[in-house]
Design an enzyme around this catalytic site. Structure first.
Site, short mmCIF file in Angstrom:
data_model
loop_
_atom_site.label_atom_id
_atom_site.label_comp_id
_atom_site.label_asym_id
_atom_site.label_seq_id
_atom_site.Cartn_x
_atom_site.Cartn_y
_atom_site.Cartn_z
N ASP A 104 29.88 -61.31 115.71
CA ASP A 104 28.88 -60.72 116.66
C ASP A 104 28.75 -59.22 116.32
O ASP A 104 30.03 -58.79 116.13
CB ASP A 104 28.98 -60.86 118.06
CG ASP A 104 29.11 -62.29 118.42
OD1 ASP A 104 28.61 -63.03 117.48
OD2 ASP A 104 29.77 -62.58 119.47
N1 URA Z 1 33.11 -65.75 118.89
C1 URA Z 1 32.34 -64.83 119.79
O1 URA Z 1 31.92 -65.16 120.62
N2 URA Z 1 31.76 -63.96 118.61
C2 URA Z 1 32.37 -63.79 117.59
O2 URA Z 1 31.89 -62.65 116.77
C3 URA Z 1 33.19 -64.55 116.89
C4 URA Z 1 33.56 -65.75 117.81
#
Ligand code: URA
Length: 235
Positions: A104
């Site tokens: 993310d």
């Molecule tokens: N899980 C998440 O919530 N975000 C990420 O970036 C990777 C795994």
């Protein structure tokens, strides 16, 4: 250099035991010479191997470890936001690079950039059980019940079923936890922890397979992986 048996096991999807039998049985050659020592070192970028008569040559793909900083998107291009590819210095950049697995925008840590689609598929497919390790900071302490729920595997409110995770608390106040998962569903870690009443305040991916994020790599920096490190991701 990587160990012959490790490279064959990972490349051909065979157990180390089977590989040892093949090597000791004289069924493996390196550059046309029979090699009988499973622990022999090979250079996968240049050596040509045959296993049971089949030829394997490592194509010279690129594998980069990037320490993704906050606020950058895991995309190859984006009209408005900075992408992970924009962080690759010109000397390491090549056409076809893409992030193998997304983080993310607000997650930091290890992103693998490669142009090897088959390798990316291999490490991302849940059936290959390649674990990804995350460290999460939490708004509230993770209790025993929540920890157990995550370890048993849970179903999110929207019906998404999640496989069991390995979880351990890293701090006495139980607000810093490490999780290992083998799948990569949308916002998975944040949603898992929210589901047990512990919203995430910060999240970092610290390892892929058995390869940890290089602690000397500052946020935004990247470097090529050695052949041995590439193999470690598969372990
Ligand atoms: N899980 C998440 O919530 N975000 C990420 O970036 C990777 C795994």
């Amino acid at each position: 250099m990587v160990r012959l048996d490790r490279w064959i096991a990972n490349t051909c999807g065979l157990s180390r035991k089977t590989v040892k039998e093949l090597v000791r049985g004289g069924l493996v050659t390196v550059n046309d010479l029979k090699v009988l020592d499973p622990g022999a070192g090979i250079d996968p970028q240049n050596d040509v191997l045959t296993v049971n008569g089949e030829t394997y040559r490592q194509t010279p793909f690129a594998y980069l470890m990037l320490h993704k900083p906050l606020g950058v998107v895991s995309a190859t291009n984006d009209r408005d936001q900075k992408t992970v590819l924009e962080l690759v210095p010109p000397a390491l950049y090549r056409k076809g690079l893409f992030p193998a697995g997304r983080l993310d925008k607000d997650t930091t840590g290890f992103v693998l950039l490669t142009d090897d689609g088959a390798f990316a598929h291999r490490i991302l497919s849940p059936k290959n059980h390649i674990r990804k390790t995350y460290v999460a900071s939490l708004e509230r302490p993770l209790g025993d019940e929540g920890l157990q729920t995550l370890q048993n595997g849970l179903t999110l409110r929207d019906g998404t079923r999640l496989l069991p995770a390995q979880v351990r608390c890293l701090s006495d106040d139980r607000k810093t936890v490490e999780l290992q998962i083998c799948e990569g569903k949308y916002h998975q870690i944040r949603r898992m922890l929210a589901a047990v009443g512990c919203p995430v305040t910060a999240l970092m991916r610290t390892a892929m397979g058995a390869l940890p994020l290089d602690s000397t790599l500052s946020p935004g920096a990247c470097r090529p992986l050695t052949p041995d490190e590439v193999q470690k991701i598969l372990e």
